[in-house]
Design an enzyme around this catalytic site. Structure first.
Site, PDB file in Angstrom:
ATOM      1  N   TYR A   1       3.658  10.152 -10.939  1.00 43.01           N
ATOM      2  CA  TYR A   1       2.708   9.393 -10.106  1.00 43.01           C
ATOM      3  C   TYR A   1       1.796   8.527 -10.980  1.00 43.01           C
ATOM      4  CZ  TYR A   1      -1.241   8.336  -7.083  1.00 43.01           C
ATOM      5  OH  TYR A   1      -2.247   7.674  -6.407  1.00 43.01           O
TER       6      TYR A   1
ATOM      7  N   ASN B   1       0.803  -1.213   0.000  1.00 40.05           N
ATOM      8  CA  ASN B   1       0.000   0.000   0.000  1.00 40.05           C
ATOM      9  C   ASN B   1       0.845   1.277   0.000  1.00 40.05           C
ATOM     10  OD1 ASN B   1      -2.435   1.809   0.826  1.00 40.05           O
ATOM     11  ND2 ASN B   1      -0.940   2.069   2.473  1.00 40.05           N
TER      12      ASN B   1
END
Length: 263
Positions: A152, A87
């Site tokens: 990103y 995560n």
């Protein structure tokens, strides 16, 4: 030997919500994050509330030496990991060439390199055991290019494609691989990525980390390949397929530019 769910980036946002959702189901946890004090507080709370064993490891995944130390510990077989939740992730915003390179490198090291190394190491052990599950956290951003958050978006596309490929490779070894692609989620992500989320605050796309985690653990039970919580986010993820690439690029760039905190 006790079995654990290993969760990285477990001290806030979706990582913390997933840790709590798993503990609620009676899963023992091995929580990994940078800040030891935060980990200790969360571990104590989850252990007390849900009567599970919660181990912690303070590790900055952007630092290769620390990551290697964690991997060596895992490979020694001290713990049996039956669920790996990758995560931990970083975000940056603004024109790519104007960014501080060290921040962009850190994003690559956490979002891609550390995730890949954990998949490689823990996945190898799981394949040898003939069971296990891997959950990698990507984003709806993975389905399109995203100017003003170029690195990103690209990193999340890597996570999506790696996860789908590993799913095919590892299924014959009894290992399930899923990828979580959440939409906008209430967390510290926007602030850390220097994004202004005020316009999104009342959006129906926005979900809480707890809602995302609940949908995710239910989908993991069914061994879903791609998990996109919320029908609006599913529409958002697949809509780029309906438009030409030049238009997808322009729309994504225009939307992202509106959320730059300094714009």
């Amino acid at each position: 030997m006790s079995r654990y769910a290993l969760v990285t980036g477990a001290t806030s946002g979706i990582g913390l919500a997933l840790a709590e959702a798993l503990a609620r189901r009676g899963r023992n946890l091995l929580l990994v994050a940078r800040h030891r004090e935060a980990l200790e507080a969360i571990a104590a709370e989850l252990a007390q509330r849900f009567s599970v064993e919660v181990l912690i490891r303070a590790c900055d995944l952007s630092k290769p030496i620390q990551l290697t130390g964690l991997l060596m510990e895992l490979e020694e077989g001290t713990y049996s990991i039956d669920l790996l939740v990758n995560n931990a992730g970083l975000g940056t915003s603004g024109a790519f060439v104007a960014q501080d390179w060290l921040q962009e490198q850190q994003l690559i090291e956490v979002n891609m390199l550390a995730l890949a190394r954990l998949c490689h190491s823990v996945g190898n052990v799981m394949a040898g055991q003939g069971n296990g599950q891997i959950l990698n956290v990507a984003s709806v951003a993975a389905f399109q290019p995203g100017a003003w958050m170029a690195n990103y978006y690209a990193s999340k596309a890597y996570v999506l494609h790696l996860s789908e490929a590993l799913r095919e490779e590892l299924k014959e070894h009894g290992v399930g691989v899923s990828v979580l692609c959440p939409g906008p989620t209430r967390s510290a992500f926007f602030r850390k990525a220097a994004l202004d989320d005020r316009r999104l605050a009342s959006s129906k796309l926005m979900m809480s980390a707890e809602e995302v985690a609940l949908a995710t653990v239910r989908a993991l039970d069914k061994n879903r390949a791609i998990i996109i919580p919320g029908w609006r986010n599913r529409l958002l993820a697949f809509s780029p397929k309906l438009a030409p690439r030049w238009l997808v690029r322009k729309i994504s760039a225009r939307i992202n530019r509106r959320f730059l905190a300094h714009h």
